[in-house]
Scaffold this active site. Sequence first.
Site, PDB file in Angstrom:
ATOM      1  N   ALA A 160      15.742 -67.977 -29.156  1.00  0.00           N
ATOM      2  CA  ALA A 160      14.957 -66.798 -29.537  1.00  0.00           C
ATOM      3  C   ALA A 160      13.714 -66.648 -28.670  1.00  0.00           C
ATOM      4  O   ALA A 160      13.241 -65.536 -28.435  1.00  0.00           O
ATOM      5  CB  ALA A 160      14.556 -66.897 -31.010  1.00  0.00           C
ATOM      6  N   ILE A 188      13.502 -67.261 -25.554  1.00  0.00           N
ATOM      7  CA  ILE A 188      13.870 -66.825 -24.206  1.00  0.00           C
ATOM      8  C   ILE A 188      14.303 -65.360 -24.250  1.00  0.00           C
ATOM      9  O   ILE A 188      15.253 -65.026 -24.950  1.00  0.00           O
ATOM     10  CB  ILE A 188      15.026 -67.675 -23.646  1.00  0.00           C
ATOM     11  N   ASP A 197       5.228 -44.805  12.009  1.00  0.00           N
ATOM     12  CA  ASP A 197       5.508 -44.348  13.368  1.00  0.00           C
ATOM     13  C   ASP A 197       4.987 -42.921  13.500  1.00  0.00           C
ATOM     14  O   ASP A 197       4.910 -42.196  12.506  1.00  0.00           O
ATOM     15  CB  ASP A 197       7.017 -44.404  13.615  1.00  0.00           C
ATOM     16  N   ASP A 209      11.845 -44.006  12.499  1.00  0.00           N
ATOM     17  CA  ASP A 209      13.139 -43.348  12.622  1.00  0.00           C
ATOM     18  C   ASP A 209      13.953 -43.836  13.816  1.00  0.00           C
ATOM     19  O   ASP A 209      15.147 -43.599  13.890  1.00  0.00           O
ATOM     20  CB  ASP A 209      12.964 -41.820  12.723  1.00  0.00           C
ATOM     21  N   ASP A 263      12.041 -48.995  15.792  1.00  0.00           N
ATOM     22  CA  ASP A 263      11.370 -49.258  14.518  1.00  0.00           C
ATOM     23  C   ASP A 263      12.123 -50.260  13.646  1.00  0.00           C
ATOM     24  O   ASP A 263      11.558 -50.804  12.699  1.00  0.00           O
ATOM     25  CB  ASP A 263      11.218 -47.949  13.718  1.00  0.00           C
TER      26      ASP A 263
END
Length: 882
Positions: free
Chosen positions: A280, A282, A326, A611, A615
């Site tokens: 109980a 836990i 970026d 993009d 990157d």
Amino acid sequence: MWFNKNIENVLQELNVDAATGLSDAEVSKRLEIYGHNKLKAQQRKSVIRMFLEQMNDWLIYVLMAAVIITIFLSEYIDAVIILAVIIINAVLGVYQELKANKAIEALQKMSSPKSLLRRNGQVVEVEADNIVPGDIIILETGRFVGADLRLIEDANLQIEESALTGESVPAEKKAHAVAEDPETPLGDRENMAFMSTMVTYGRGTGVAVETGMNTEIGKIADIIENEAQEKTPLEKRLDELGKTLGFIAIGICVLIFILSWVQGRDLAEMFLTSVSLAVASIPEGLAAIVAVVLSIGVTQMSKRNAIIKRLPAVETLGSVNIICSDKTGTLTQNKMTVVKYFTSEGVVKIDRHSDRVSNTAALLTTGMILASDATYEDGKGTGDPTEIALLAMGDTLQIDRKQLNEQYSRENELAFDSDRKLMSTLVKNGNKYRVFTKGAIGSLLDISTHYLVNGEHVPMTEDYKKQIKAEAGKMSDEALRTLGLAYREAGSYQESDELERDLTFVGFVGMIDPPREEVKPSIALAKSAGITTIMITGDHKNTAFAIGKDLGIADDINTAITGKEFDKIPEAELAEKVKDYRIYARVSPEHKVKIVRGLKANGNIVSMTGDGVNDAPSLNAADIGVAMGITGTDVAKGAADMILTDDNFSTIVKAIEQGRNIYNNIKKSVIFLLTCNLGEVIAMFVSLLIGWQAPLIATQLLWINLITDSLPAIALGMDPGDPDVMKDKPRPPKESFFANGAGLQAILGGLLIGGLTIVAYWYGYYEHGYAPHDADVPADVLEYARTMAFMVLVCSQLFYALAIRSRTKLIVKIGVFSNKVLIGAIVAGIGLQLLVMLIPFMRDAFKLQMLDSKGWLMAIGLGLVPLLLAELHKLFIKKKPA
């Protein structure tokens, strides 16, 4: 470094004749030495291994122990439920992992087109993966570069390298240039061409100097593959919580069992009770609750144009205090745009709503259009981005390009040359000929004899040249790329070598890749929420700073630094120095990763947006990698944790707001579960400590656990977002669930709920004229007292869920019914309790007694106390962020 060597030395070192290329026999030998020109496949985990890794978690260990204990107690339904929670959680994790980490595969797809090679003295087309160092490769417009090349010939060669360097315009190439600096940035290596970039203009020839994993794109793949995947802050907190709860559960079992042995109780019965209480204590539903809450968050965010690839990444967004972005395509539109033009009439900003332009401006625009090889229709263009921008300028200034093309026919031209930096066309209108020359302003002034002033052709003077150069310098200071135009009337057809002479200078335009309109307010909002935006780009320092200043990222050029300058910072000072800069320009993929790591070393939670292929490593290294969904490469998307389907920077800020609310909801669920479980432990432990009978038996504990650890906790995780959440500063990455008084709230709530349960247990005896410590208490009285404790414990926990929605705001202010799911969970919990009480066989199974009217009033009254006291407490405390 190949770019530091002249052509003769490179060919000699690679032992190849540029005129004939390699022989087939030599190619075979080199294939054996260097291998095929492809990227190394990432070692993939098996599904079984991924599943087992999902199980390698302390909370999962504790839940597995709970399964064993509940099976031992013959509580098979509970065992099945807990096991289902474990399996569902693991399956969700495996599914997310299978969808993610596809960057290497995307890189391999990018690097496998066919290439034109010179072999055995003939030009042949071969698969790019069969290229070896020393191969002579022929470059044409529209072809991808098959390997890293040292150029040996060029003819007006321009290559689109934005995916690697971040620059928004194609790079001009010069085969005979030799870079003296061995640390020359990638974007400045004029004599090199790189694998997977594309030729946009002209032609050239190069010798393959690096293939496969030794190419620049291969180095990126290697960085991605070797970047360790760190746990998110949420995963770390849950791991720590799992360990703590595991030790607590074991401690409870041992302590209660020892206490029972000392008191001489029935050890068999108390063993079952102690392990039931351990189960109980836990919150076995926690893993499922977190998964459900995150899944709901993922669904909501997808509707807001943000796709999450890893569930815990949703919560991590709420901790972000630095966004590394970026420039090209992320903060800017990735579309060159003419924003100003200059003629003798002065500088004019381009406005879509302006009146018809002057004759001089119209001539400037007409010449730019007619001296162009690009196309632009319906917002889409082909060709050089600079020339596309000039065509779009004509549309903005209401110049009818279709009519121009019908009116004028191109009769001759002199193509752009990187030495002349000019392009000229001879056009015909009826019987009249006209020459238009566009290019670098300095080159135009050298061949212009006149200046168009107020429609008059006046002789070009040094004062005019100084004025023109001064205005061009001002535009350059604003990071605008300038392009000038001159013209002359020609009485007849002109040969190419006659075009560029006796010209009249008309003016020039200034263009830039402009910021997205929605980015500036988003950066301001992020700043107000304690989030710093940093620009990391491959573009030039002045260009990057101009954009950054306009967006409010930086206001001092000293906060901008180039990759070359960054390399000079000692490793030991890196973590300290990165805090001083807001703009990093002219950087390589390795720099980006180094910057992200330096920021993380200071304890920051870092988001990186981008993009391009360049990157991908930094997206992978960041706590949250964010890729652009429209302009982003497959490589960037594969390496990212989140993809923006609208490429909108402001979506990141919205996602951070959502992430903060999701974390707050998970925290509410955790505190609620621990408060309830602590109440159960206190009620049991105190009662046994003072020598009473256990107020609850094993089956009752498990039933209470089933009701309160499921629906109410999940419902709290679905609470509507707090509109004031972005007024708070970012959460410290090491902050626990129990910070800012949450731990004290759980302890006080647990003490209150446990104390009320003990009072209810005592009242059950008292109502029948007994005391809990009496020796000869009838069995039905004991069952009645336990029923009182049973009802009060459930009611107090269910009602307390309403109070825990906010630590400072009253439930009436939040709205009692604003979380209808929680109301439904409370009603369902009470309904299940009533079923247990009202159905005789279930009442007998749980060893309960029907309560009388006093008992019902007492149970409901005591059950409401935690909610009422919590609301009264909110009235008297100083208001703090929820």
